[in-house]
Design an enzyme around this catalytic site. Structure first.
Site, PDB file in Angstrom:
ATOM      1  N   ALA A  16      63.499  69.145  88.538  1.00 29.69           N
ATOM      2  CA  ALA A  16      62.196  69.691  88.153  1.00 29.69           C
ATOM      3  C   ALA A  16      62.281  70.368  86.786  1.00 29.69           C
ATOM      4  O   ALA A  16      62.837  69.802  85.856  1.00 29.69           O
ATOM      5  CB  ALA A  16      61.675  70.630  89.241  1.00 29.69           C
ATOM      6  N   CYS A  17      61.752  71.584  86.678  1.00 31.59           N
ATOM      7  CA  CYS A  17      61.645  72.236  85.373  1.00 31.59           C
ATOM      8  C   CYS A  17      62.988  72.621  84.759  1.00 31.59           C
ATOM      9  O   CYS A  17      63.046  72.995  83.594  1.00 31.59           O
ATOM     10  CB  CYS A  17      60.750  73.473  85.479  1.00 31.59           C
ATOM     11  SG  CYS A  17      59.012  73.085  85.802  1.00 31.59           S
ATOM     12  N   SER A  18      64.055  72.528  85.531  1.00 30.50           N
ATOM     13  CA  SER A  18      65.384  72.835  84.999  1.00 30.50           C
ATOM     14  C   SER A  18      66.168  71.586  84.608  1.00 30.50           C
ATOM     15  O   SER A  18      67.352  71.680  84.267  1.00 30.50           O
ATOM     16  CB  SER A  18      66.180  73.652  86.023  1.00 30.50           C
ATOM     17  OG  SER A  18      65.584  74.912  86.241  1.00 30.50           O
TER      18      SER A  18
END
Length: 381
Positions: free
Chosen positions: A163-165
């Protein structure tokens, strides 16, 4: 030609970055006008059910609400007109044949080429491509392999999704390849077409995301350009949470009666995310800085994940010991919105050239999972 193994150091650095920005921009004013038109249409079509108390009326959004909640003022998208059409409110483009470059690979290639060109690197000098993004266009062939092929890289590639990482996880993975001597030069490419998984009809989240693509070239210090960023240390962390979730996947066909429901797009419990992620990430940064022998208060710049201005303000304050200035923690959220894993890389790409040799900074991402990644870097001459 690749550098011979005898001259390598096993020390990973960031040699270059690249950025592709879509031409189309949606302002908050345009977004609100579209959303409110949809609300009016929905309420009119369901007037009888609303009057009978069987259906809740939808509420208008506003520019003031969006900017207070997020700090976002605009976002770039790959397809503007259909997103703003109250009858569609989703991206639309022509499907490409299997012999054509896919849209996700296309924007990834553009960002990657910029990263390579900025340091005069030939694609043949790259050993691997990691496509690190929150949503993949398809499960296979891997997007990374398509990007690798389009660039003419003779090596290997694979996709990774945290995801966002994803981008910071990709940077550590690339750095580990360098440390182990399994690669000399690795491209971490993050094409984020987040408009495809956003529910543009949800008042609480329709303003959050934007589209973009970034690339980070991670290399052995021996072959890096004179001006580069030493990677001092990386740290990854995951803690399971359902507070940010997307249930879309190939198994949806096993229960077709719910294939079109809202949970197949981005959903989140925003207040819970804020409350739980801020202290987790701030403590992670401080602990890792201390492990590396770095005073967190001395960090020259924080390139944080661009999801919410309030979250970044609190995290940077806990790390630096004071409220960060725009110089200390630059923002791209206002014009790019949340671009998932690409956000901290955009901030780094746009706001690093003014730092002096010896300055130390932090690239940090955090999001669904929960997941968080830190990359401590120091600028060379």
């Amino acid at each position: 030609m690749h550098t011979t193994p005898t001259s390598l150091t096993g020390r990973p650095v960031i040699s270059s970055t690249g950025l592709f920005t879509p031409e189309d921009v949606i302002t908050n004013e345009e977004l609100v006008a579209s959303f409110n038109a949809y609300v009016d249409r929905f309420n009119a079509e369901h007037a009888a059910a609303i009057a009978a108390g069987e259906t809740e009326p939808l509420q208008h959004s506003s520019v003031e609400f969006i900017e207070k909640a997020s700090g976002i003022k605009a976002r770039h998208v790959m397809a503007k007109a259909p997103v703003l059409d109250p009858a569609i409110m989703a991206p639309r483009w022509e499907e490409r044949g299997n012999d054509e470059l896919s849209i996700m690979a296309e924007i990834g290639v553009k960002a990657a080429r910029q990263a390579l060109e900025r340091v005069g690197r030939d694609p043949q000098d790259v050993d691997a491509v990691l496509c690190a993004a929150s949503n993949m266009q398809r499960p296979y062939p891997a997007m990374a392999i398509e990007i690798q092929h389009a660039l003419g890289i003779d090596g290997f590639g694979f996709d990774m999704n945290v995801a966002c990482s994803s981008a910071t996880f990709g940077i550590q993975t690339a750095a580990d390849y360098i440390r182990a001597g399994n690669a000399n030069s690795v491209l971490v490419v993050s094409p984020e077409i987040t408009s495809g998984h956003l529910n543009w009809r949800d008042r609480d989240s329709h303003f959050i995301f934007g589209d973009v693509a970034t690339a980070v070239l991670v290399e052995d210090a021996a072959i890096a350009p004179a001006a580069h960023w030493d990677i001092l240390g990386t740290k990854l962390k995951t803690v399971f949470s359902n507070n940010i979730r997307n249930n879309f996947g190939f198994l949806n066909r096993a229960h077709p009666e719910t294939e079109g429901t809202a949970d197949k797009l981005f959903v989140q419990e925003g207040r819970k995310v804020f409350k739980e992620v801020v202290p987790m990430v701030a403590q992670m940064i401080v602990d890792e800085a201390e492990r590396l022998g770095i005073d967190p208060h001395s960090l020259r710049r924080l390139w944080l994940h661009q999801a919410n201005a309030g979250m970044n303000r609190l995290i940077s304050q806990r790390v630096l010991g004071h409220e960060a200035s725009e110089d200390e923690s630059p923002t791209v959220l206002d014009t790019y919105a949340n671009t998932s894993s690409a956000g901290s890389i955009i901030a780094f790409h746009k706001h690093n050239e003014d730092l002096a040799a010896g300055d130390t900074g932090l690239i940090c991402s955090f999001g669904a999972g929960y997941s968080a990644g830190t990359v401590f870097v120091r600028k060379t001459a």
